[in-house]
Design an enzyme around this catalytic site. Sequence first.
Site, mmCIF file in Angstrom:
data_model
loop_
_atom_site.group_PDB
_atom_site.id
_atom_site.type_symbol
_atom_site.label_atom_id
_atom_site.label_comp_id
_atom_site.label_asym_id
_atom_site.label_seq_id
_atom_site.Cartn_x
_atom_site.Cartn_y
_atom_site.Cartn_z
ATOM 1 N N SER A 1 40.070 80.231 70.195
ATOM 2 C CA SER A 1 39.389 79.181 70.966
ATOM 3 C C SER A 1 38.894 79.655 72.339
ATOM 4 C CB SER A 1 40.286 77.947 71.105
ATOM 5 O OG SER A 1 41.560 78.281 71.598
ATOM 6 N N GLY B 1 51.687 75.025 78.867
ATOM 7 C CA GLY B 1 50.424 74.279 78.821
ATOM 8 C C GLY B 1 50.596 72.807 79.149
ATOM 9 N N ASP C 1 46.482 72.382 71.555
ATOM 10 C CA ASP C 1 46.590 72.991 70.218
ATOM 11 C C ASP C 1 47.965 73.659 70.042
ATOM 12 O OD1 ASP C 1 45.962 74.122 67.755
ATOM 13 O OD2 ASP C 1 44.800 75.774 68.618
HETATM 14 C C1 LIG Z 1 47.995 77.342 67.448
HETATM 15 S S1 LIG Z 1 48.179 78.659 68.575
HETATM 16 C C2 LIG Z 1 46.754 78.540 69.596
HETATM 17 C C3 LIG Z 1 45.479 78.934 68.939
HETATM 18 C C4 LIG Z 1 44.278 78.862 69.848
HETATM 19 N N1 LIG Z 1 44.188 77.578 70.547
HETATM 20 C C5 LIG Z 1 43.011 79.066 69.037
HETATM 21 O O1 LIG Z 1 42.455 78.065 68.553
HETATM 22 O O2 LIG Z 1 42.572 80.204 68.905
HETATM 23 C C6 LIG Z 1 49.404 78.021 69.653
HETATM 24 C C7 LIG Z 1 49.731 78.942 70.838
HETATM 25 O O3 LIG Z 1 50.505 78.197 71.778
HETATM 26 C C8 LIG Z 1 51.448 79.059 72.373
HETATM 27 N N2 LIG Z 1 52.461 78.169 72.964
HETATM 28 C C9 LIG Z 1 53.550 77.609 72.366
HETATM 29 N N3 LIG Z 1 54.146 76.747 73.224
HETATM 30 C C10 LIG Z 1 53.398 76.735 74.364
HETATM 31 C C11 LIG Z 1 53.462 76.022 75.580
HETATM 32 N N4 LIG Z 1 54.434 75.109 75.815
HETATM 33 N N5 LIG Z 1 52.520 76.239 76.517
HETATM 34 C C12 LIG Z 1 51.517 77.131 76.310
HETATM 35 N N6 LIG Z 1 51.407 77.858 75.166
HETATM 36 C C13 LIG Z 1 52.325 77.647 74.206
HETATM 37 C C14 LIG Z 1 51.878 79.951 71.231
HETATM 38 O O4 LIG Z 1 52.406 81.166 71.732
HETATM 39 C C15 LIG Z 1 50.566 80.155 70.475
HETATM 40 O O5 LIG Z 1 49.894 81.320 70.913
#
Ligand SMILES: C[S@@+](CC[C@H](N)C(=O)[O-])C[C@H]1O[C@@H](n2cnc3c(N)ncnc32)[C@H](O)[C@@H]1O
Length: 280
Positions: free
Chosen positions: A100, A144, A164
Amino acid sequence: MNYRHSFHAGNFADVHKHVVLLALLERLTRKPKPIFYLDTHAGRGRYDLAGADAARGAEWREGVGRLLEASPDDVEVARYCERLLATHGRAAGLRTYAGSPLLALASLRPADRAVFVERQRSEASALQVALPGRRNTTVLCSDGYAALKAYLPPAENRGLVLIDPPYESPHEFSMAEQALRLGLDRWPSGQFALWYPIKAGPEAQRLLASLRNSGLRKLLTLELATRPADSPVGLNGSGLLIANPPWQFDVHMRPALAALHRILSPDGAGGVRIDWLAEE
Ligand SMILES: C[S@@+](CC[C@H](N)C(=O)[O-])C[C@H]1O[C@@H](n2cnc3c(N)ncnc32)[C@H](O)[C@@H]1O
């Protein structure tokens, strides 16, 4: 946290999410005023499709792999294919998948501001490397959800927040819901896109029922399923809840989602569902 998006990059859910993301950004950037974009769960930005993680389930072959073979002509889907190929040069073939952050940046103009938040250090460092040098771009290795408090409302007053999460923990549905509510409380006119998985369990339906009864307005869901809803294992569908969608977004996205379904579900299983949880 064990979640590694590299197993799933480019699968049907990523395709669905990224087609809608680009459609939202295209509409937001029609007016000359700068926008603000926040990606609360950004990932590593670029995924190696030939690497061990991607090879294991080969999920991308049934997602972006199918799509690029089909050369779709729907305008929203074609925009996504074009941006995706442009992120690593058409001549190279599809050896990597742009996540993304890279796709969003390809839509933003120099004056637009972007903030990408990723909690895992290795992913955040990879993202920093993957992003093109650009002013008005921040990568944070942080939570996030906390960033919603820190960055909203933005000075630009127009823009989009993509939420996401990985949905690894059973609490993630309620965390995501709270995040959306908090975001809208701080920035009622902002656009938000919340991704949710559709599996055999009741979690997605509970999330939607709770939001339907929340008193929030202008909530649209766009769902794409490639398997029957009650298939017991794995991901049956991909859902996006859009708060404050652009004018007639439901109408405009219907042919795009139908085209995606035709290509991503060759046996016709699953389907498309576009619903207002709450209108004006
Ligand atoms: C589904 S993936 C994201 C994919 C990305 N948005 C895309 O569409 O290419 C979720 C990501 O969130 C990260 N993550 C998990 N918990 C999080 C948090 N509380 N805050 C930020 N990032 C987090 C994970 O390490 C992972 O890389």
